[in-house]
Write an enzyme that holds these catalytic residues in place. Structure first.
Site, PDB file in Angstrom:
ATOM      1  CB  THR A   7      -0.936   0.021   1.223  1.00  0.00           C
ATOM      2  OG1 THR A   7      -1.982   0.934   0.972  1.00  0.00           O
ATOM      3  CG2 THR A   7      -0.210   0.409   2.487  1.00  0.00           C
ATOM      4  N   GLY A 162       1.309   5.477  -7.474  1.00  0.00           N
ATOM      5  CA  GLY A 162       0.513   4.459  -8.162  1.00  0.00           C
ATOM      6  C   GLY A 162       1.027   4.134  -9.553  1.00  0.00           C
ATOM      7  CB  CYS A 165       4.568   1.459  -5.999  1.00  0.00           C
ATOM      8  SG  CYS A 165       4.484   0.109  -4.804  1.00  0.00           S
ATOM      9  CB  THR A 168       0.732   1.968  -4.958  1.00  0.00           C
ATOM     10  OG1 THR A 168       1.594   1.672  -3.857  1.00  0.00           O
ATOM     11  CG2 THR A 168      -0.061   3.224  -4.665  1.00  0.00           C
TER      12      THR A 168
END
EC number: 3.4.25.2
Length: 178
Positions: A7, A162, A165, A168
């Site tokens: 996350t 986002g 990664c 994410t």
């Protein structure tokens, strides 16, 4: 058994505003199990923001304990965080929990780790999770070079994380305090 993880949580403070946001992806190994998880929320009658990264069940356990500490210390964020960190570090059962928390109220932002650390981040920016370094770097650049509100900095930072990664996504939950 593999843990659910992955996350990005980021918090930005500017002036009298603080924003805390996170993505919605929950990953088990290399499989996305859920894309709309809510890892950021308000607690203590909307006066405290909290975001968590790490093993999901562990994070929820710590969130419950932190909320109880806030009640015990009548909303005093630092005292609640230090007490939780002490318990987390010294209790045999808690010691094995794999999660991190960012907590924020109107005055301060803190990162709480399982090593017993309670960190007051520099520059009003804190980030945790697999995409935390990307989000923190983006937030730092945005804070130094723009006048964007904290909520906008958080959103743009999460978007960049986002894109970089794999753990994410771009389904964000962002909460603010003013």
């Amino acid at each position: 058994m593999e843990q659910y993880h992955g996350t990005t949580i980021v918090s930005v403070r500017r002036g009298n505003q603080v924003a805390l946001g996170g993505d919605g992806q929950v990953t088990l190994g290399n499989i996305v199990m859920k894309g709309t998880a809510r890892k950021v929320r308000t607690i203590y009658d909307g006066k405290v923001l909290v975001g968590f990264a790490g093993a999901t069940a562990d994070a929820f356990s710590l969130l419950d304990r932190f909320e109880a500490k806030l009640q015990k210390y009548q909303g005093h964020l630092l005292r609640a965080a230090v007490d939780l960190a002490k318990d987390w570090r010294t209790d045999r059962a808690l010691r094995h929990l794999e999660a991190m928390l960012i907590v924020a109220d109107r005055e301060s932002t803190l990162v709480i780790t399982g090593n017993g650390d309670v960190l007051d981040p520099e520059g009003g920016i804190a980030a945790i999770g697999s995409g935390g370094a990307y989000a923190q770097s983006a937030a730092k650049a945005l804070m130094e070079n723009t006048e964007l509100a904290p909520r906008d900095v958080v959103e743009k930072s999460l978007r960049i994380a986002g894109e970089l990664c794999i753990y994410t996504n771009t389904n964000f939950v962002i909460e603010t305090l003013e």
